[in-house]
Write an enzyme that holds these catalytic residues in place. Structure first.
Site, PDB file in Angstrom:
ATOM      1  N   ASP A   1      -3.836   8.099   7.218  1.00  0.00           N
ATOM      2  CA  ASP A   1      -4.595   7.124   7.999  1.00  0.00           C
ATOM      3  C   ASP A   1      -3.552   6.293   8.759  1.00  0.00           C
ATOM      4  OD1 ASP A   1      -3.627   5.767   5.785  1.00  0.00           O
ATOM      5  OD2 ASP A   1      -5.550   4.972   5.138  1.00  0.00           O
TER       6      ASP A   1
ATOM      7  N   SER B   1       0.801  -1.227   0.000  1.00  0.00           N
ATOM      8  CA  SER B   1       0.000   0.000   0.000  1.00  0.00           C
ATOM      9  C   SER B   1       0.832   1.275   0.000  1.00  0.00           C
ATOM     10  CB  SER B   1      -0.934   0.016   1.210  1.00  0.00           C
ATOM     11  OG  SER B   1      -0.192  -0.120   2.422  1.00  0.00           O
TER      12      SER B   1
ATOM     13  N   HIS C   1      -1.087   5.273   6.962  1.00  0.00           N
ATOM     14  CA  HIS C   1      -0.040   5.460   5.955  1.00  0.00           C
ATOM     15  C   HIS C   1       0.452   6.901   5.999  1.00  0.00           C
ATOM     16  CE1 HIS C   1      -2.620   2.162   4.513  1.00  0.00           C
ATOM     17  NE2 HIS C   1      -1.507   1.654   4.007  1.00  0.00           N
TER      18      HIS C   1
END
Length: 347
Positions: free
Chosen positions: A315, A40, A317
């Site tokens: 978030d 991600s 990340h």
């Protein structure tokens, strides 16, 4: 006063990047393509095409990119900043290409994926599938755009960004880092790098594993709230130390293998420990959601921060700002990338 300072800091960082990227543009043209693999941290939208997966294809994801793209942040990822540095277009998501022929790079990364086949294999495009996707690219896509004869040279001159490993440290949401696991994981990664090499890849840009012990999903449940899990970070370091050794080992074993090792872990830790140095005001709580209750998931209806530039995390990340700081530390300050990131290094 602080908002003006934040704005000035943002402008200074942007100008530094633009100057550096403009200076490198002529050299960068010698890298024909950027191929991206991992999770991600670098996914550009592949999970939009993975059944049952939440693809981050809604605002506020992508709010500073201009549109939601499936990236797990508010704007650009580290892969995007590397593409800018190389003077290349952003690498599009492989699973969304259909029959399009792309010769400037493709992104195969998938949120939730890892190095190991069993890591989130039902909800992500796993590393082995990413490699198979690249093999198809070499055999079917690139010949259409370049001609059969030019493919081998193109692949050998292209840059391969690989950013993976953090999700492997979690099984059924339980952390499993240890010295033994680090050795197992590094051996599995070695096998996959050897496969890349067998497909013609020669130039690698490899991120190490970020400090998951400092991610909001960890620190917002710690005591006191906001405290990193030093135990988790130390166990991640077992793998990171072996990674650099592995890259040097492969450089001696595989013909033409060259690499830049990028210390993403160090970049995030330094921002967290010295946030105001970088114009960061909030280095613990995520921008989205602003509430620390619940599952910490960022939904389309979530309340999110107004100034993403002052947050380390969007978030679970990093924000675009954190990724931008990473780019400066790698490409301009040469503080986290070894050998020093220089296009000529790959020629």
């Amino acid at each position: 006063m602080s908002s003006n300072n934040d704005l000035n800091h943002s402008l200074i960082l942007t100008v530094l990047l633009l100057i550096a990227f403009a200076t490198k543009s002529e050299e960068s043209k010698q890298i024909p393509a950027l191929y991206v693999f991992g999770d991600s941290l670098v996914d550009s939208g592949n999970n939009h095409y993975v059944p049952g997966e939440d693809p981050q294809n809604y605002f506020p994801y992508g709010i500073d990119f201009g549109t939601p793209t499936g990236r797990c942040t508010n704007g650009k990822t580290v892969a995007d900043f590397l593409a800018i540095y190389l003077g290349l277009p952003f690498a599009p998501a492989y699973l969304g290409l259909s029959n399009r022929v792309i010769t400037t790079g493709i992104n195969y990364a998938s949120a939730g994926s890892g190095i190991l086949p069993e890591t989130n294999n039902k909800t992500s495009f796993i590393m082995d599938e990413q490699i198979r996707g690249f093999e198809r690219t070499v055999k079917e896509i690139l010949p259409k755009g370049l001609g059969e004869e030019a493919v081998e040279k193109h692949v050998s001159e292209s840059l391969f960004l690989v950013s993976s490993g953090v999700n492997d440290h979690f099984k059924n949401k339980t952390f499993r880092g240890s010295r033994k696991f680090a050795s197992y994981l590094i051996n599995e990664f070695k096998i996959r790098l050897q496969i890349f090499h067998s497909l013609g890849a020669r130039k690698f840009f490899v991120n190490n594993v970020p400090p998951a012990g400092c991610f909001p999903s960890t620190t917002l449940h710690s005591k006191p709230i906001g405290k990193c899990s030093e135990k988790m970070n130390k166990r991640i370091s077992f793998y990171n130390k072996k990674l650099l050794i592995l890259l040097h080992e492969l450089q001696t074993q595989l013909p033409g293998f060259t690499f830049v090792h990028s210390d993403l872990n160090k970049s995030i830790m330094e921002i967290r420990q010295n946030p105001h140095k970088y114009g960061i005001v909030e280095a613990t709580k995520p921008c989205c959601p602003r509430s620390i209750n619940g599952d910490l998931a960022c939904h389309s209806c979530s309340d999110f921060c107004a100034n993403r530039n002052t947050y380390l995390f969007f978030d679970d990340h990093p924000t675009e700002r954190a990724n931008q700081i990473y780019a400066i530390k790698c490409f301009i300050d040469h503080a986290i990338c070894t050998p020093r990131i220089n296009i000529r290094h790959f020629l």
